[in-house]
Design a protein around this motif. Sequence first.
Motif, PDB file in Angstrom:
ATOM      1  N   THR A 105       0.736  -1.276  -0.153  1.00 12.46           N
ATOM      2  CA  THR A 105      -0.404  -0.046  -0.020  1.00 12.46           C
ATOM      3  C   THR A 105       0.602   1.289  -0.150  1.00 12.46           C
ATOM      4  O   THR A 105       0.843   2.083  -0.699  1.00 12.46           O
ATOM      5  N   LEU A 127      -3.569  -3.355  -5.692  1.00 14.36           N
ATOM      6  CA  LEU A 127      -2.982  -4.275  -4.302  1.00 14.36           C
ATOM      7  C   LEU A 127      -3.599  -5.043  -4.226  1.00 14.36           C
ATOM      8  O   LEU A 127      -2.925  -6.148  -4.287  1.00 14.36           O
ATOM      9  N   ALA A 135      -5.244  -1.380   4.368  1.00 14.64           N
ATOM     10  CA  ALA A 135      -5.265   0.112   2.859  1.00 14.64           C
ATOM     11  C   ALA A 135      -6.094   1.083   3.990  1.00 14.64           C
ATOM     12  O   ALA A 135      -5.446   2.376   3.311  1.00 14.64           O
TER      13      ALA A 135
END
Length: 394
Positions: A112, A135, A358
């Motif tokens: 991230t 991601l 995240a």
Amino acid sequence: MSVIAERYNIPEQHFWLHGPRSGQPVEFDASAGMWNVYGYPELHEVLMDPATFSSNTMRVVPKEMLPKEGFSLEGFITQLDPPEHGKLRKLVSSAFTRKVVADLEPRIAALTHELLDEARDRGRFELVTDLAYPLPVIVIAELLGVPSSDRALFKKWADALFQRDAKPTLERRAEDLDAVMKPWREMSDYLADHAAERKLRPRADLLTRLVEAEVDGERLPDDQVVNFAIILLLAGHITTTMLLGNTVLCLDAFPDQQDKARADRSTIPDVIEESLRFLTPFAAVGRATTREVELGGVTIPADQVVMGWLAVANRDPRQFPNPDVFDPGRDPNPHVGFGRGIHFCLGAPLARLEGRVALNILLDRLNPLRTNPDDPAELMPTPTMTGVRRLPLL
Ligand code: HEM
């Protein structure tokens, strides 16, 4: 009109986001030739009764609606009923364990940061391209053991399989199935090659664990390894991409909730759960009736396609008071965003982990976390998916 519909350009087909729906909890749609289940208790009944509401939906699709060349979802875990389902679920669960997922936390955090650094260096930030898409794809590719550098290929396949516009009519469904054949075959061949390679040369990856998985002396046949890898690769990124984008939309539309989450990070898991209820990524699941059944005051004959609208049930006021308000404080929050019953999402721990990690990092690095009013978010038009495909941030 709901806050979300006022603020974002929500496609018309995502009718449940435009305010309370009128109508019955179970309705027949003659143009699509299927039954829609919208109510929460009715959907619960469907998901908890696999003997009546079978997951093997291919069985009831008329032959003329199938692609000309052999295409079968047979043996896919999402299409199996008991007892076959339980056997396969046990086998794949033995490879895809909670520990395998929990161990990924530091890698998810590092990725991230890397992706956000790259976006900062480019001087613009569009959440989907810069973070929410790459991601989860990189994470699932690394976990499976296929090169994450092939991700343009995965995107091509996933787009061909999922990004369709209109509500399916009977004729359209046949066309749709034809259009998915080529990418489907390419993806199967790609994963079969990798799985065959792992048999010869085992590595420390999930594909190897799947190839070697054994329960009660039984192993997964080769085609089952490939089928499961396909599901992971597809489910492993499309839905989590949507979860991340949707959560940012929620915190943008409800800034008080963003302030609260920022101030008390222990509430982030609740924010993720409420996001799954409020903007349910995987909006509907399919089932097929095995017998005539009464549901929500109507009689559904045998051998009918039933669409279970998770996204709509998640806004049923009989279960969730003020359903159009994003409120992470709901306790309990028994949303069905990950399904319910025997097919409950196997990847839920991974999706939750990716979402939590995240979002924490996004809140650390972007204050406030805001969409760009001059360059508004775009949602995917696919009726059974709720998610942004473009989300420029300030
Ligand atoms: C099943 C949603 C992420 C793998 C399901 C089902 C739903 C769902 C609703 C049930 C389908 C049904 O009842 O027919 C989601 C959402 C996600 C997500 C909203 C992200 C926010 C993932 C991830 C993976 C995954 C990250 C794997 C890496 C699976 C698998 C099944 C499944 C294998 C089939 C389980 C079974 O049939 O027993 N998911 N999913 N999902 N999901 Fe997910």
